[in-house]
Design a protein around this motif. Sequence first.
Motif, mmCIF file in Angstrom:
data_model
loop_
_atom_site.group_PDB
_atom_site.id
_atom_site.type_symbol
_atom_site.label_atom_id
_atom_site.label_comp_id
_atom_site.label_asym_id
_atom_site.label_seq_id
_atom_site.Cartn_x
_atom_site.Cartn_y
_atom_site.Cartn_z
ATOM 1 N N GLY A 166 23.700 -2.435 24.054
ATOM 2 C CA GLY A 166 24.202 -3.368 23.349
ATOM 3 C C GLY A 166 24.999 -3.632 23.486
ATOM 4 N N THR A 167 26.153 -4.971 23.450
ATOM 5 C CA THR A 167 26.788 -5.937 24.067
ATOM 6 C C THR A 167 28.571 -5.658 24.309
ATOM 7 O OG1 THR A 167 26.894 -6.991 21.835
ATOM 8 C CG2 THR A 167 25.441 -7.786 23.784
ATOM 9 N N TRP A 168 29.116 -5.886 25.449
ATOM 10 C CA TRP A 168 30.511 -5.508 25.464
ATOM 11 C C TRP A 168 31.478 -6.504 25.981
ATOM 12 C CZ3 TRP A 168 33.953 -4.972 29.726
ATOM 13 C CH2 TRP A 168 35.209 -4.437 29.611
ATOM 14 N N TYR A 169 32.848 -6.294 25.747
ATOM 15 C CA TYR A 169 33.873 -7.738 26.259
ATOM 16 C C TYR A 169 35.149 -6.777 26.459
ATOM 17 C CZ TYR A 169 35.221 -7.979 21.205
ATOM 18 O OH TYR A 169 36.029 -8.263 20.225
ATOM 19 N N ARG A 170 35.945 -8.082 26.659
ATOM 20 C CA ARG A 170 37.215 -7.706 26.254
ATOM 21 C C ARG A 170 37.432 -8.605 26.772
ATOM 22 N NH1 ARG A 170 38.770 -2.849 30.736
ATOM 23 N NH2 ARG A 170 38.793 -4.638 32.055
ATOM 24 N N ASN A 171 38.498 -8.914 26.036
ATOM 25 C CA ASN A 171 40.220 -10.061 26.350
ATOM 26 C C ASN A 171 41.300 -10.041 26.876
ATOM 27 O OD1 ASN A 171 37.959 -12.015 24.947
ATOM 28 N ND2 ASN A 171 38.722 -11.446 22.865
ATOM 29 N N VAL A 181 24.835 -4.169 27.929
ATOM 30 C CA VAL A 181 24.927 -3.068 28.087
ATOM 31 C C VAL A 181 23.647 -2.241 27.984
ATOM 32 C CG1 VAL A 181 26.379 -0.298 28.269
ATOM 33 C CG2 VAL A 181 27.277 -2.863 27.739
ATOM 34 N N LEU A 182 22.148 -1.245 29.037
ATOM 35 C CA LEU A 182 21.579 -0.950 28.887
ATOM 36 C C LEU A 182 21.558 0.335 29.451
ATOM 37 C CD1 LEU A 182 18.621 -1.185 27.671
ATOM 38 C CD2 LEU A 182 18.293 -1.929 30.681
ATOM 39 N N GLN A 183 21.542 1.627 28.727
ATOM 40 C CA GLN A 183 22.007 2.800 28.523
ATOM 41 C C GLN A 183 23.953 2.916 29.462
ATOM 42 O OE1 GLN A 183 17.959 4.007 31.580
ATOM 43 N NE2 GLN A 183 17.005 4.162 29.774
ATOM 44 N N GLY A 184 23.688 2.417 28.910
ATOM 45 C CA GLY A 184 25.439 3.048 29.945
ATOM 46 C C GLY A 184 26.124 2.035 31.030
ATOM 47 N N ALA A 185 25.318 1.203 31.307
ATOM 48 C CA ALA A 185 25.778 0.459 32.460
ATOM 49 C C ALA A 185 25.625 -0.634 31.517
ATOM 50 C CB ALA A 185 24.521 0.590 33.569
ATOM 51 N N PRO A 186 25.745 -2.118 33.242
ATOM 52 C CA PRO A 186 26.137 -3.668 32.484
ATOM 53 C C PRO A 186 24.311 -3.857 33.280
ATOM 54 C CG PRO A 186 27.923 -3.029 33.993
ATOM 55 C CD PRO A 186 27.093 -2.070 33.720
ATOM 56 N N ASP A 187 24.243 -4.631 32.129
ATOM 57 C CA ASP A 187 22.842 -5.364 32.718
ATOM 58 C C ASP A 187 22.425 -6.703 32.475
ATOM 59 O OD1 ASP A 187 19.040 -4.594 33.023
ATOM 60 O OD2 ASP A 187 19.369 -5.622 31.229
ATOM 61 N N GLY A 188 21.194 -7.209 33.093
ATOM 62 C CA GLY A 188 21.962 -8.781 33.888
ATOM 63 C C GLY A 188 22.726 -9.118 33.269
ATOM 64 N N ARG A 189 23.336 -10.945 33.101
ATOM 65 C CA ARG A 189 23.904 -11.517 33.685
ATOM 66 C C ARG A 189 25.768 -11.197 33.134
ATOM 67 N NH1 ARG A 189 24.016 -18.356 32.802
ATOM 68 N NH2 ARG A 189 24.460 -17.556 30.672
ATOM 69 N N TRP A 190 26.689 -11.080 33.642
ATOM 70 C CA TRP A 190 28.024 -10.804 33.157
ATOM 71 C C TRP A 190 28.500 -12.030 33.745
ATOM 72 C CZ3 TRP A 190 30.955 -6.145 31.545
ATOM 73 C CH2 TRP A 190 29.711 -4.709 30.449
ATOM 74 N N VAL A 191 29.338 -12.566 32.726
ATOM 75 C CA VAL A 191 30.539 -13.518 32.943
ATOM 76 C C VAL A 191 32.119 -13.211 32.957
ATOM 77 C CG1 VAL A 191 30.985 -15.823 32.201
ATOM 78 C CG2 VAL A 191 28.592 -14.700 32.399
ATOM 79 N N LYS A 208 19.100 -3.268 35.734
ATOM 80 C CA LYS A 208 18.369 -2.001 35.458
ATOM 81 C C LYS A 208 20.164 -1.381 35.665
ATOM 82 C CE LYS A 208 13.743 -1.826 35.770
ATOM 83 N NZ LYS A 208 12.330 -0.966 35.750
ATOM 84 N N GLY A 209 20.630 -2.031 35.755
ATOM 85 C CA GLY A 209 22.269 -1.434 35.854
ATOM 86 C C GLY A 209 22.817 -0.632 37.059
ATOM 87 N N TYR A 210 22.088 -2.267 37.937
ATOM 88 C CA TYR A 210 23.002 -1.493 39.825
ATOM 89 C C TYR A 210 22.864 -3.211 39.947
ATOM 90 C CZ TYR A 210 20.604 2.325 40.974
ATOM 91 O OH TYR A 210 20.116 3.957 40.230
ATOM 92 N N PHE A 211 23.984 -3.266 40.584
ATOM 93 C CA PHE A 211 24.877 -4.346 40.569
ATOM 94 C C PHE A 211 23.295 -5.593 41.556
ATOM 95 C CE2 PHE A 211 27.063 -7.141 44.194
ATOM 96 C CZ PHE A 211 27.205 -8.062 43.052
ATOM 97 N N SER A 212 23.214 -6.631 41.150
ATOM 98 C CA SER A 212 21.898 -8.259 42.019
ATOM 99 C C SER A 212 23.063 -8.571 42.850
ATOM 100 C CB SER A 212 21.469 -8.659 41.262
ATOM 101 O OG SER A 212 20.239 -8.938 42.155
#
Length: 250
Positions: A166-171, A181-191, A208-212
């Motif tokens: 799904g998608t996750w956020y914090r203010n 979030v994909l399979q519990g880990a960050p995926d794609g672009r986080w801002v 795929k959950g790994y920092f690039s």
Amino acid sequence: MNRYCYSLLLLFCFSLGPARAQTAALPKAKLNDCYRVVGKDSVVFYYSDEYVLTPPGCATIRRHVRLDSAGRFQGFVRDYRLTNNVLLVQGAYRAGRKEGLFEIYHPNGELATRGRYLQGREVGDWAYWYPTGRPRQILSFRDGRAPLIQQFWDETGTQLVKDGNGTWYRNELGLNLSGAVLQGAPDGRWVLRRLANDAVVVREIFRKGYFSSGVVVDTLETYQDESRLEIADWDAYSQGEVYTLSKVCQ
């Protein structure tokens, strides 16, 4: 990663420099002024909100704890807000390291976080709640690695991450951190953005959950070693173990 500069504040630690410079000339408080012995091996320590030791006149938090023969925290610990006696943290230590169940509370007394430590590290599933009492998220901690996001709800109770997707956020503190979030880990672009003007501060790419890679937009600094954004909340109460002294109480 040093979690003292936690989550959304991580990239803004440099902004504290001028304030620190202004108080650099002040001497530090004396350790003897920052605690009271209340039993054979029982001590009350006094802290600021950042868990820096400070005399009671300037403190906002008090910690009730026992010490072992080496001066390390041992057994049950309780932290209270000095102004209203609200319980903030309860847990236990073994030989100076957090061990077993810990519970952290919001300033209004509502439970904020519950989870377990093993030899000072978070382990297993940790549950989090909003100050209203609504569920916030469930994170799974894995042997010192970044936690997996298993479930996440927004403030209205809408579930945005279900079973690790799904998608996750914090203010927090005028900033917004968000991403997929994909399979519990960050995926794609986080801002990371400033809420006041929606300006992007940091972008990070995960595959795929790994920092690039990542970039600090204001300075155009790029990095590929590790993520500089934290999903887990800052465990401020752990700073009490460091015995850092504040400046003198004014």
